[in-house]
Write a protein that holds these residues in place. Structure first.
Motif, PDB file in Angstrom:
ATOM      1  N   VAL A  83       0.845  -1.193   0.000  1.00 30.50           N
ATOM      2  CA  VAL A  83       0.000   0.000   0.000  1.00 30.50           C
ATOM      3  C   VAL A  83       0.884   1.249   0.000  1.00 30.50           C
ATOM      4  N   ARG A  84       1.963   1.229   0.778  1.00 29.76           N
ATOM      5  CA  ARG A  84       2.878   2.369   0.817  1.00 29.76           C
ATOM      6  C   ARG A  84       3.470   2.631  -0.569  1.00 29.76           C
ATOM      7  N   SER A  85       3.790   1.561  -1.294  1.00 27.69           N
ATOM      8  CA  SER A  85       4.355   1.716  -2.639  1.00 27.69           C
ATOM      9  C   SER A  85       3.362   2.379  -3.581  1.00 27.69           C
ATOM     10  N   LEU A  86       2.107   1.939  -3.533  1.00 29.02           N
ATOM     11  CA  LEU A  86       1.086   2.534  -4.397  1.00 29.02           C
ATOM     12  C   LEU A  86       0.841   3.995  -4.022  1.00 29.02           C
ATOM     13  N   ALA A  87       0.787   4.272  -2.702  1.00 28.49           N
ATOM     14  CA  ALA A  87       0.555   5.651  -2.252  1.00 28.49           C
ATOM     15  C   ALA A  87       1.731   6.544  -2.625  1.00 28.49           C
ATOM     16  N   ALA A  88       2.946   6.036  -2.477  1.00 26.86           N
ATOM     17  CA  ALA A  88       4.124   6.826  -2.843  1.00 26.86           C
ATOM     18  C   ALA A  88       4.122   7.108  -4.339  1.00 26.86           C
ATOM     19  N   GLY A  89       3.700   6.130  -5.144  1.00 24.96           N
ATOM     20  CA  GLY A  89       3.623   6.344  -6.585  1.00 24.96           C
ATOM     21  C   GLY A  89       2.679   7.476  -6.936  1.00 24.96           C
ATOM     22  N   ALA A 186      14.206   9.091  -2.189  1.00 19.35           N
ATOM     23  CA  ALA A 186      12.753   9.273  -2.182  1.00 19.35           C
ATOM     24  C   ALA A 186      12.082   8.238  -1.285  1.00 19.35           C
ATOM     25  N   LEU A 187      12.537   6.992  -1.358  1.00 19.73           N
ATOM     26  CA  LEU A 187      11.953   5.950  -0.510  1.00 19.73           C
ATOM     27  C   LEU A 187      12.281   6.194   0.958  1.00 19.73           C
ATOM     28  N   ARG A 188      13.499   6.636   1.211  1.00 17.91           N
ATOM     29  CA  ARG A 188      13.860   6.938   2.600  1.00 17.91           C
ATOM     30  C   ARG A 188      12.993   8.079   3.139  1.00 17.91           C
TER      31      ARG A 188
END
Length: 272
Positions: A83-89, A186-188
């Protein structure tokens, strides 16, 4: 870091103002006490993000017998890091970014890498959700450059494809930083687990058998995606066959891995 590099970083890593609903999801995910219901309620505020989460949860990668109906159940199935990956995208403008300069070749490559990483993770009995997320976001740095510096980024990609020189090498020469570092930063900044950050930072580095498993999965998945479609530039000179040992597979299994990934891609076609 000189002033020009800092200015570029500040520009590239800034989040667009229209990403408030995705940022709200990221804030909930930062709460260690958050439940799937909490995350689901936040997902509902962004219809596109909620739809993506449910769509991914219902894909064959998660092996569900019954259909996932809502965002809370989807969050429980795919896991908070996915979910974090989709939201970050969404927050960084990778999905539904109207008018952005993000090339279709990027989303095609990200989707293929996510599919291949998921297949490899299932084979190795590793987390499919983690592998999917790392595959989806592995070239985040290139995407951010494409959105914020479209002309320069396009010239750099074209130069890589035309000359065969590595994309990271050309990015360093033009921007003073390469997409692996940008993606990792960006991920950090959005509080991804350290293994995600390390895998993205090192995915063009010379791979070793004692590298973390997610890093090895990403290297092979990236090579699979390039075998399927060579429109996105890359750095590794090794063939897919030469990399198969990193995931405990034989060179002659490469073609079947590519076929499996090609069959799986349509399931993930709506994420970009």
């Amino acid at each position: 870091m000189d002033a020009a590099q800092k200015e570029l970083l500040d520009e590239v890593l800034s989040l667009p103002g229209q990403a408030q609903s995705a940022l709200a999801v990221l804030r909930v995910l930062d709460d260690p006490e958050a439940s799937a219901d909490d995350v689901g309620r936040r997902l509902q505020a962004d219809q596109a993000l909620s739809t993506r989460a449910v769509y991914i949860a219902n894909s064959s990668f998660y092996g569900r017998v019954s259909k996932v109906a809502g965002p809370a159940e989807a969050a429980a199935v795919i896991g908070f890091d996915t979910v974090r990956s989709l939201a970050a995208g969404v927050a960084f403008g990778l999905f539904d970014s109207a008018g952005s300069a993000l090339p279709k070749a990027y989303t095609d490559h990200a989707t293929a890498t996510a599919a291949a990483a998921s297949i490899l993770a299932e084979r190795l009995r590793e987390s499919v959700g983690d592998a999917f997320s790392i595959g989806l976001l592995h070239d985040l740095g290139s995407a951010l450059l494409a959105i914020r510096r479209p002309d320069e980024a396009a010239e750099t990609r074209d130069d890589s494809l035309r000359t065969g020189l590595g994309l990271e090498q050309l990015e360093l020469a033009r921007f003073g930083i390469h997409h692996g570092t940008l993606g990792a930063l960006a991920l950090r900044a959005t509080r991804f687990p350290p293994e995600y950050v390390e895998a993205i930072l090192a995915h063009h580095r010379e791979p070793e058998l004692d590298d973390p498993v997610m890093g090895r999965i990403l290297v092979v998945a990236n090579a699979v995606a390039h075998r399927i479609d060579e429109k996105w530039p890359h750095d590794h000179q090794e063939s897919l066959e030469d990399l198969m040992h990193l995931v405990g597979m034989e060179p002659q299994e490469a073609d079947e891995l590519v076929r499996s990934c090609t069959r799986a891609i349509p399931e993930l076609g709506m994420i970009g």
